[in-house]
Design an enzyme around this catalytic site. Structure first.
Site, mmCIF file in Angstrom:
data_model
loop_
_atom_site.group_PDB
_atom_site.id
_atom_site.type_symbol
_atom_site.label_atom_id
_atom_site.label_comp_id
_atom_site.label_asym_id
_atom_site.label_seq_id
_atom_site.Cartn_x
_atom_site.Cartn_y
_atom_site.Cartn_z
ATOM 1 C CG ASP A 1 -1.917 1.132 1.220
ATOM 2 O OD1 ASP A 1 -2.344 1.537 0.120
ATOM 3 O OD2 ASP A 1 -2.271 1.642 2.299
ATOM 4 C CB SER A 2 0.166 4.807 -0.402
ATOM 5 O OG SER A 2 -0.953 4.855 0.466
ATOM 6 C CB CYS B 1 -2.842 0.065 -2.681
ATOM 7 S SG CYS B 1 -2.940 1.764 -3.262
ATOM 8 C CG ASN B 2 -9.358 0.098 -2.495
ATOM 9 O OD1 ASN B 2 -10.197 -0.680 -2.942
ATOM 10 N ND2 ASN B 2 -9.046 0.125 -1.218
ATOM 11 C CD GLU C 1 0.232 6.707 6.037
ATOM 12 O OE1 GLU C 1 1.424 6.717 6.369
ATOM 13 O OE2 GLU C 1 -0.383 5.660 5.737
ATOM 14 C CB CYS D 1 -9.294 4.446 0.589
ATOM 15 S SG CYS D 1 -7.679 4.872 1.287
ATOM 16 C CB THR D 2 -6.588 -0.296 2.499
ATOM 17 O OG1 THR D 2 -5.455 0.465 2.024
ATOM 18 C CG2 THR D 2 -7.014 -1.269 1.421
ATOM 19 C CG HIS D 3 -4.923 4.918 4.601
ATOM 20 N ND1 HIS D 3 -4.405 4.421 3.423
ATOM 21 C CD2 HIS D 3 -3.855 5.369 5.321
ATOM 22 C CE1 HIS D 3 -3.084 4.584 3.442
ATOM 23 N NE2 HIS D 3 -2.728 5.158 4.576
HETATM 24 N N1 DGL Z 1 -4.755 3.039 0.980
HETATM 25 C C1 DGL Z 1 -4.723 3.301 -0.403
HETATM 26 C C2 DGL Z 1 -5.989 2.910 -1.110
HETATM 27 O O1 DGL Z 1 -6.573 1.917 -0.736
HETATM 28 C C3 DGL Z 1 -4.082 4.599 -0.869
HETATM 29 C C4 DGL Z 1 -4.329 5.825 -0.053
HETATM 30 C C5 DGL Z 1 -3.473 6.999 -0.481
HETATM 31 O O2 DGL Z 1 -2.251 6.910 -0.351
HETATM 32 O O3 DGL Z 1 -4.018 8.009 -0.962
HETATM 33 O O4 DGL Z 1 -6.380 3.515 -2.064
#
Ligand code: DGL
Length: 248
Positions: free
Chosen positions: A6-7, A69-70, A147, A178-180
């Protein structure tokens, strides 16, 4: 060895579910924190990063890439997936499978600006579930909060409320695109109320990983954590977040 990337810290929400399904698998988790947030980047940039991340896993010799990461999946779906020696499990496809199984047909997707811009959720959901209504809403303020560990309290709650204000009122479900965002689940629940189901694609992603690898998994349950950012901060965040994610 399975690879997840992921990011940043959001991918840990997928890793936690994968760990439940595949406790003995050896996993390498890569957080590209030197480039977080992905969601505000151009598609050219994101395609370059996706290519680099898949090449990294090829070098490690992983047997499967379980996407965490989506935004990267959206870029792959929209602009074409770079090649990878290992099979790549697409998280947006897993989201569509979870929605199909849920039976819910009026859904909102909260996701990064890049994911919404690519339109991948809408296309993938409509391709799998006939007659579905999909509304996609960007939520660029949420990744920086997660983050930096600002996930409880008024600031996080207000940021989630701001995003939800852009969703139609008659939704049956909201997908964490988004996984966050599952880290902020309590705020989404509080703002949206009990009438709206929250769908985290990570559970289906982990199920598909277990189906793909099945009995072939031979390992000691080791996880190797790698970041392209600050290692000390990353190690502390992993310890804090995995403790919370695995016990819930
Ligand atoms: N967590 C990631 C996702 O699922 C990327 C979030 C990001 O860095 O903007 O898209």
């Amino acid at each position: 060895m399975i690879g997840l990337f992921d990011s940043g810290l959001g991918g840990l929400t997928v890793l936690a579910r994968v760990r439940e399904r595949l406790p003995t698998a050896d996993v390498i988790f890569f957080a590209d924190q030197a480039h977080v947030p992905y969601g505000d980047r151009t598609h050219g940039d994101l395609l370059r990063l996706l290519r680099a991340n898949l090449a990294r896993f090829d070098e490690y010799g992983v047997e499967a890439v379980v996407m965490a990461c989506n935004t990267s999946c959206a870029i792959g779906e929209r602009y074409g997936w770079p090649s990878s020696r290992a099979p790549v499990l697409d998280l947006i496809e897993s989201a569509a499978m979870a929605v199909e199984r849920s039976g819910l047909r009026r859904v909102g997707v909260v996701a990064t600006a890049a994911t919404v811009g690519a339109g991948s959720y809408g296309r993938t959901l409509r391709g799998r579930v006939a007659g579905i209504d999909v509304v996609e809403v960007p939520a660029p303020a949420l990744v920086p909060l997660v983050e930096s560990g600002v996930v409880e309290g008024d600031e996080a709650r207000a940021a989630v409320a701001e995003v939800c204000a852009h969703l139609p009122l008659d939704l049956e479900a909201v997908i964490f695109g988004c996984t966050h965002y599952p880290v902020l689940e309590a705020h989404f629940k509080a703002v949206l109320g009990r009438g709206v189901a929250l769908i985290d694609p990570a559970a289906m992603q982990a199920q598909r990983a277990a189906e793909l690898l099945g009995d072939r998994v031979e390992g000691s349950g080791r996880t190797i954590y790698v970041t392209s950012g600050d290692e000390t901060a990353f190690t502390a965040a992993v310890a804090r977040m995995m403790g919370a994610l695995v016990s819930t």
